[in-house]
Write an enzyme that holds these catalytic residues in place. Structure first.
Site, mmCIF file in Angstrom:
data_model
loop_
_atom_site.group_PDB
_atom_site.id
_atom_site.type_symbol
_atom_site.label_atom_id
_atom_site.label_comp_id
_atom_site.label_asym_id
_atom_site.label_seq_id
_atom_site.Cartn_x
_atom_site.Cartn_y
_atom_site.Cartn_z
ATOM 1 N N ASN A 38 1.289 3.687 10.507
ATOM 2 C CA ASN A 38 1.310 4.583 9.346
ATOM 3 C C ASN A 38 0.542 5.849 9.730
ATOM 4 O O ASN A 38 -0.689 5.838 9.785
ATOM 5 C CB ASN A 38 0.634 3.881 8.154
ATOM 6 C CG ASN A 38 0.487 4.793 6.955
ATOM 7 O OD1 ASN A 38 1.116 5.858 6.891
ATOM 8 N ND2 ASN A 38 -0.338 4.388 6.001
ATOM 9 N N LYS A 70 0.232 8.495 8.112
ATOM 10 C CA LYS A 70 -0.304 9.196 6.927
ATOM 11 C C LYS A 70 0.041 10.689 7.018
ATOM 12 O O LYS A 70 1.121 11.027 7.487
ATOM 13 C CB LYS A 70 -1.806 8.957 6.788
ATOM 14 C CG LYS A 70 -2.184 7.488 6.934
ATOM 15 C CD LYS A 70 -3.569 7.182 6.466
ATOM 16 C CE LYS A 70 -3.938 5.769 6.862
ATOM 17 N NZ LYS A 70 -5.121 5.275 6.166
ATOM 18 N N HIS A 127 0.846 1.566 -0.892
ATOM 19 C CA HIS A 127 -0.350 1.759 -0.070
ATOM 20 C C HIS A 127 -1.543 2.069 -0.978
ATOM 21 O O HIS A 127 -1.399 2.722 -2.008
ATOM 22 C CB HIS A 127 -0.119 2.907 0.918
ATOM 23 C CG HIS A 127 -1.185 2.980 1.961
ATOM 24 N ND1 HIS A 127 -2.407 3.577 1.725
ATOM 25 C CD2 HIS A 127 -1.239 2.512 3.232
ATOM 26 C CE1 HIS A 127 -3.153 3.475 2.816
ATOM 27 N NE2 HIS A 127 -2.467 2.833 3.745
ATOM 28 N N GLU A 130 -3.850 4.141 -0.785
ATOM 29 C CA GLU A 130 -4.083 5.571 -1.053
ATOM 30 C C GLU A 130 -3.177 6.059 -2.184
ATOM 31 O O GLU A 130 -3.561 6.915 -2.974
ATOM 32 C CB GLU A 130 -3.887 6.377 0.241
ATOM 33 C CG GLU A 130 -5.047 6.145 1.208
ATOM 34 C CD GLU A 130 -4.701 6.231 2.674
ATOM 35 O OE1 GLU A 130 -3.664 6.815 3.025
ATOM 36 O OE2 GLU A 130 -5.488 5.687 3.478
ATOM 37 N N GLU A 149 -3.849 -5.367 2.998
ATOM 38 C CA GLU A 149 -4.756 -4.325 3.470
ATOM 39 C C GLU A 149 -5.964 -4.236 2.539
ATOM 40 O O GLU A 149 -5.889 -3.557 1.496
ATOM 41 C CB GLU A 149 -4.045 -2.973 3.486
ATOM 42 C CG GLU A 149 -2.833 -2.919 4.384
ATOM 43 C CD GLU A 149 -2.574 -1.496 4.860
ATOM 44 O OE1 GLU A 149 -2.617 -1.279 6.070
ATOM 45 O OE2 GLU A 149 -2.355 -0.617 4.019
ATOM 46 N N GLY A 163 -9.464 2.608 7.120
ATOM 47 C CA GLY A 163 -10.074 3.851 7.587
ATOM 48 C C GLY A 163 -11.587 3.826 7.648
ATOM 49 O O GLY A 163 -12.230 4.873 7.780
ATOM 50 N N SER A 212 -8.401 -0.899 9.732
ATOM 51 C CA SER A 212 -9.247 -0.692 10.914
ATOM 52 C C SER A 212 -8.856 -1.580 12.098
ATOM 53 O O SER A 212 -9.713 -2.051 12.851
ATOM 54 C CB SER A 212 -10.726 -0.875 10.555
ATOM 55 O OG SER A 212 -11.130 0.130 9.639
HETATM 56 C C1 PEP Z 1 -3.454 2.085 6.682
HETATM 57 O O1 PEP Z 1 -3.596 3.206 6.235
HETATM 58 O O2 PEP Z 1 -2.467 1.421 6.369
HETATM 59 C C2 PEP Z 1 -4.499 1.567 7.570
HETATM 60 C C3 PEP Z 1 -4.508 0.294 7.815
HETATM 61 O O3 PEP Z 1 -5.380 2.488 8.079
HETATM 62 P P1 PEP Z 1 -6.464 2.230 9.237
HETATM 63 O O4 PEP Z 1 -5.798 1.434 10.315
HETATM 64 O O5 PEP Z 1 -6.863 3.594 9.678
HETATM 65 O O6 PEP Z 1 -7.592 1.474 8.613
#
Ligand code: PEP
Length: 250
Positions: free
Chosen positions: A10, A12, A95, A97, A167, A173, A213
């Protein structure tokens, strides 16, 4: 049939130039990738169509969001029908976000999931709890509520087009990855929920991938967990180590 391992990137709202995007794609195009893993990348939508011509065939493309209507006066939105017409097979929905910054409710996410599946898209459906929710023992209930909204609008056959991304919001992040045991437990809870809320077959066949992460360093151990069927990767999907995450089981 064993569930096929699945890794999504992803991107973003990154990168900010097509030159940088070209560098990311050239690493992926020249890498030795595990041929048994399903690989999907989700760049910003304006790069989707040009990337079809440059990305290797093993990598499938995903949008990061879509609306539930086919067309009309919905400024700034992208429709499932438009993605299908452009031969983009996947869309990420729900997601954290989008849920947090853009106030998307579970019901809205469910409505979009249904519309995307009806249009023949495949959906990477994201769910996960916040840190206060985890610390007060609500992880399973929160995730189940998010999933229940989707269960309410899908038919059993729709689930073949869904990959669930667990997630935890506190891991996205932040550099604070879930432990392998935490991820395994959450994924098992989701599978148990699907068994009773949908069917044992859907619970057995639906891929449940972990996001939050994920790095080359932690992906190997996470990938050994029996209910972890892959990863959704944010930050690290923009780096060469994404290749190691795709190849985590080798
Ligand atoms: C994501 O945005 O789906 C995600 C898992 O981000 P990150 O790997 O940066 O934590």
């Amino acid at each position: 049939m064993p569930r096929q391992f699945f890794v999504g990137g992803n991107f973003k709202m990154n990168p900010t130039s097509s030159g940088q995007l070209g560098s990311i794609i050239s690493v992926l195009n020249s890498a030795d990738l595990d041929g048994t893993t399903g690989i999907v990348i989700a760049p910003p939508s304006l790069y989707l169509i040009p990337l079809k011509a440059t990305v290797r065939s093993e990598l499938q493309l995903s949008a990061q969001n879509c609306y539930y209507k086919d067309s009309g006066a919905f400024t700034g939105e992208l429709s499932p029908a438009q993605l299908v017409d452009a031969n983009i097979p996947y869309v990420i929905l729900g997601h954290s976000e989008r849920r947090t910054l853009f106030h998307e409710t579970s019901e809205f996410v469910a409505q979009k999931t249904k519309a995307a599946l009806n249009a023949t898209l495949k959906v990477i459906l994201c769910v996960g709890e916040t840190l206060p929710e985890r610390e007060t023992g609500q992880t399973a209930a929160v995730v189940q509520n998010q999933l229940q909204a989707v269960v309410d609008v899908l038919q059993e056959s729709d689930w073949s087009g869904v990959v669930i991304a667990y997630e935890p919001v506190w891991a996205i992040g932040t550099g604070r990855v879930a432990t392998s045991a935490q991820a395994q437990q959450a994924h098992l809870d989701i599978r148990t929920f699907l068994t009773q809320a949908v069917s044992p077959a859907v619970a057995e066949n639906t891929r449940i991938i972990y996001g939050g992460s994920v790095t080359a360093a932690n992906s190997k151990d996470l990938s050994t967990q029996s209910d972890v069927d892959g990863f959704l990767v944010g930050g690290a999907s923009l780096k060469p180590e994404f290749v190691n995450i795709i190849n985590a089981r080798n």
